[in-house]
Design a protein around this motif. Structure first.
Motif, PDB file in Angstrom:
ATOM      1  N   THR A  83       0.827  -1.200   0.000  1.00  0.00           N
ATOM      2  CA  THR A  83       0.000   0.000   0.000  1.00  0.00           C
ATOM      3  C   THR A  83       0.866   1.256   0.000  1.00  0.00           C
ATOM      4  OG1 THR A  83      -1.647  -1.214   1.261  1.00  0.00           O
ATOM      5  CG2 THR A  83      -1.866   1.182   1.255  1.00  0.00           C
ATOM      6  N   TYR A  84       1.995   1.175   0.695  1.00  0.00           N
ATOM      7  CA  TYR A  84       2.856   2.351   0.851  1.00  0.00           C
ATOM      8  C   TYR A  84       4.035   2.381  -0.098  1.00  0.00           C
ATOM      9  CZ  TYR A  84       0.678   4.490   4.938  1.00  0.00           C
ATOM     10  OH  TYR A  84      -0.160   5.159   5.782  1.00  0.00           O
ATOM     11  N   LYS A  85       4.034   1.498  -1.067  1.00  0.00           N
ATOM     12  CA  LYS A  85       5.196   1.424  -1.946  1.00  0.00           C
ATOM     13  C   LYS A  85       5.495   2.785  -2.599  1.00  0.00           C
ATOM     14  CE  LYS A  85       7.564  -1.615  -4.802  1.00  0.00           C
ATOM     15  NZ  LYS A  85       7.828  -2.737  -5.536  1.00  0.00           N
ATOM     16  N   GLU A  86       4.488   3.355  -3.235  1.00  0.00           N
ATOM     17  CA  GLU A  86       4.718   4.628  -3.939  1.00  0.00           C
ATOM     18  C   GLU A  86       5.017   5.766  -2.979  1.00  0.00           C
ATOM     19  OE1 GLU A  86       1.402   5.267  -6.594  1.00  0.00           O
ATOM     20  OE2 GLU A  86       1.752   3.250  -7.421  1.00  0.00           O
ATOM     21  N   LEU A  87       4.316   5.751  -1.844  1.00  0.00           N
ATOM     22  CA  LEU A  87       4.526   6.803  -0.845  1.00  0.00           C
ATOM     23  C   LEU A  87       5.962   6.741  -0.306  1.00  0.00           C
ATOM     24  CD1 LEU A  87       2.645   8.986   0.153  1.00  0.00           C
ATOM     25  CD2 LEU A  87       1.960   7.500   2.049  1.00  0.00           C
ATOM     26  N   SER A  92      11.409   9.076  -0.199  1.00  0.00           N
ATOM     27  CA  SER A  92      12.857   8.893  -0.284  1.00  0.00           C
ATOM     28  C   SER A  92      13.432   9.629  -1.481  1.00  0.00           C
ATOM     29  CB  SER A  92      13.217   7.407  -0.327  1.00  0.00           C
ATOM     30  OG  SER A  92      12.881   6.838  -1.572  1.00  0.00           O
ATOM     31  N   GLU A  93      12.857   9.415  -2.663  1.00  0.00           N
ATOM     32  CA  GLU A  93      13.518   9.938  -3.867  1.00  0.00           C
ATOM     33  C   GLU A  93      13.166  11.372  -4.189  1.00  0.00           C
ATOM     34  OE1 GLU A  93      13.129   7.052  -7.007  1.00  0.00           O
ATOM     35  OE2 GLU A  93      13.807   5.480  -5.622  1.00  0.00           O
ATOM     36  N   LYS A  94      11.927  11.750  -3.990  1.00  0.00           N
ATOM     37  CA  LYS A  94      11.530  13.099  -4.364  1.00  0.00           C
ATOM     38  C   LYS A  94      11.639  14.064  -3.191  1.00  0.00           C
ATOM     39  CE  LYS A  94       8.106  15.754  -6.871  1.00  0.00           C
ATOM     40  NZ  LYS A  94       6.905  16.021  -6.039  1.00  0.00           N
ATOM     41  N   VAL A 135       4.650  -0.787  11.898  1.00  0.00           N
ATOM     42  CA  VAL A 135       4.530  -1.388  10.565  1.00  0.00           C
ATOM     43  C   VAL A 135       4.460  -0.286   9.505  1.00  0.00           C
ATOM     44  CG1 VAL A 135       3.115  -2.846   9.069  1.00  0.00           C
ATOM     45  CG2 VAL A 135       3.426  -3.472  11.469  1.00  0.00           C
ATOM     46  N   VAL A 136       3.714   0.783   9.797  1.00  0.00           N
ATOM     47  CA  VAL A 136       3.629   1.928   8.886  1.00  0.00           C
ATOM     48  C   VAL A 136       5.017   2.529   8.646  1.00  0.00           C
ATOM     49  CG1 VAL A 136       2.877   4.357   8.807  1.00  0.00           C
ATOM     50  CG2 VAL A 136       1.218   2.547   9.320  1.00  0.00           C
ATOM     51  N   VAL A 137       5.743   2.768   9.727  1.00  0.00           N
ATOM     52  CA  VAL A 137       7.066   3.385   9.613  1.00  0.00           C
ATOM     53  C   VAL A 137       8.000   2.477   8.819  1.00  0.00           C
ATOM     54  CG1 VAL A 137       9.117   4.070  10.928  1.00  0.00           C
ATOM     55  CG2 VAL A 137       6.841   4.852  11.660  1.00  0.00           C
ATOM     56  N   SER A 138       7.953   1.183   9.095  1.00  0.00           N
ATOM     57  CA  SER A 138       8.858   0.299   8.368  1.00  0.00           C
ATOM     58  C   SER A 138       8.481   0.234   6.883  1.00  0.00           C
ATOM     59  CB  SER A 138       8.945  -1.066   9.050  1.00  0.00           C
ATOM     60  OG  SER A 138       8.337  -2.062   8.286  1.00  0.00           O
ATOM     61  N   ALA A 139       7.174   0.293   6.576  1.00  0.00           N
ATOM     62  CA  ALA A 139       6.755   0.301   5.166  1.00  0.00           C
ATOM     63  C   ALA A 139       7.215   1.578   4.475  1.00  0.00           C
ATOM     64  CB  ALA A 139       5.233   0.148   5.071  1.00  0.00           C
ATOM     65  N   LEU A 140       7.138   2.702   5.172  1.00  0.00           N
ATOM     66  CA  LEU A 140       7.573   3.973   4.576  1.00  0.00           C
ATOM     67  C   LEU A 140       9.092   3.989   4.367  1.00  0.00           C
ATOM     68  CD1 LEU A 140       5.422   6.638   6.448  1.00  0.00           C
ATOM     69  CD2 LEU A 140       5.364   6.119   3.999  1.00  0.00           C
ATOM     70  N   CYS A 141       9.817   3.263   5.204  1.00  0.00           N
ATOM     71  CA  CYS A 141      11.289   3.220   5.110  1.00  0.00           C
ATOM     72  C   CYS A 141      11.760   2.261   4.028  1.00  0.00           C
ATOM     73  CB  CYS A 141      11.905   2.779   6.438  1.00  0.00           C
ATOM     74  SG  CYS A 141      11.785   4.023   7.731  1.00  0.00           S
ATOM     75  N   ARG A 142      10.867   1.462   3.527  1.00  0.00           N
ATOM     76  CA  ARG A 142      11.240   0.325   2.707  1.00  0.00           C
ATOM     77  C   ARG A 142      11.984   0.679   1.422  1.00  0.00           C
ATOM     78  NH1 ARG A 142       8.248  -4.675   0.995  1.00  0.00           N
ATOM     79  NH2 ARG A 142       9.775  -6.278   1.561  1.00  0.00           N
ATOM     80  N   GLN A 143      11.612   1.780   0.787  1.00  0.00           N
ATOM     81  CA  GLN A 143      12.226   2.110  -0.510  1.00  0.00           C
ATOM     82  C   GLN A 143      13.494   2.943  -0.361  1.00  0.00           C
ATOM     83  OE1 GLN A 143      11.065   0.651  -3.289  1.00  0.00           O
ATOM     84  NE2 GLN A 143       9.515  -0.308  -1.991  1.00  0.00           N
ATOM     85  N   TYR A 144      13.958   3.094   0.859  1.00  0.00           N
ATOM     86  CA  TYR A 144      15.202   3.833   1.077  1.00  0.00           C
ATOM     87  C   TYR A 144      16.373   2.872   0.914  1.00  0.00           C
ATOM     88  CZ  TYR A 144      12.883   7.935   3.073  1.00  0.00           C
ATOM     89  OH  TYR A 144      12.129   9.059   3.260  1.00  0.00           O
ATOM     90  N   TYR A 145      17.481   3.391   0.441  1.00  0.00           N
ATOM     91  CA  TYR A 145      18.668   2.537   0.370  1.00  0.00           C
ATOM     92  C   TYR A 145      19.909   3.357   0.626  1.00  0.00           C
ATOM     93  CZ  TYR A 145      18.264   4.552  -4.269  1.00  0.00           C
ATOM     94  OH  TYR A 145      18.091   5.426  -5.281  1.00  0.00           O
TER      95      TYR A 145
END
Ligand code: ZNH
Length: 145
Positions: A83-87, A92-94, A135-145
């Motif tokens: 659900t939070y992939k794009e967010l 992270s990127e924008k 869980v929300v925070v970890s999902a939001l952190c997911r696309q960071y590298y």
């Protein structure tokens, strides 16, 4: 994995949440308590002091946007990561928001909820709520590298 009890608690907390009030309060708290978070809101106008932040209509509007974002997680509790992939990519990127800040916002929101629910925010409800936010925070952190 969520127990029925946890699901019921999360639903109840959202049901009692006044978005108009809690969203602006939580976001303005983050900006006041952790002033470095103001850097991401350079286009929000006057954030000069606590009073300016609390009365800033862009802060208030964005606080509601964030709560509606959280509501999406509540409605998709079994698939918060997707659900939070794009967010997550957006932050992270924008927006380049330091992911430590997600936790700060989560904590401020918990304080706002505790103040508003008072005695009905029992330790069991808080436990379910903290788990949800983790869980929300970890999902939001997911696309960071
Ligand atoms: Zn964020 C945006 C959600 C946190 C910063 N966000 C946003 C949005 C949403 C959100 C939904 C919209 C998007 C679109 O438009 O598409 N966030 C959220 C959530 C959370 C968050 C759910 C948690 C919980 N953020 C955050 C933080 C920060 C931020 C912590 C910092 C500090 N965001 C942001 C920004 C933006 C956003 C800056 C953009 C705004 C404007 O409008 O400009």
């Amino acid at each position: 994995v969520w127990t029925e009890q946890e699901r019921a608690f999360i639903q109840e907390i959202f049901g009692k949440l006044n978005y108009e009030e809690a969203g602006p309060k939580a976001l303005s708290r983050v900006l006041i308590v952790y002033p470095w978070t103001q850097r991401y809101f350079g286009n929000f106008g006057n954030l000069y002091n606590a009073e300016a932040i609390i009365n800033n209509p862009m802060v208030a509007a964005h606080g509601k946007v964030v709560l509606r974002g959280l509501e999406r997680a509540m409605k998709n509790m079994d698939d918060i990561k997707n659900t939070y992939k794009e967010l997550s990519v957006l932050h992270s990127e924008k927006l380049r928001v330091d992911p430590d800040n997600f936790k700060l916002l989560a904590d401020c929101l918990t304080i706002v909820i505790a103040a508003s629910m008072r005695n009905s925010f029992t330790p069991e409800k808080q436990a379910a709520w903290q788990k949800f936010l983790a869980v929300v925070v970890s999902a939001l952190c997911r696309q960071y590298y």
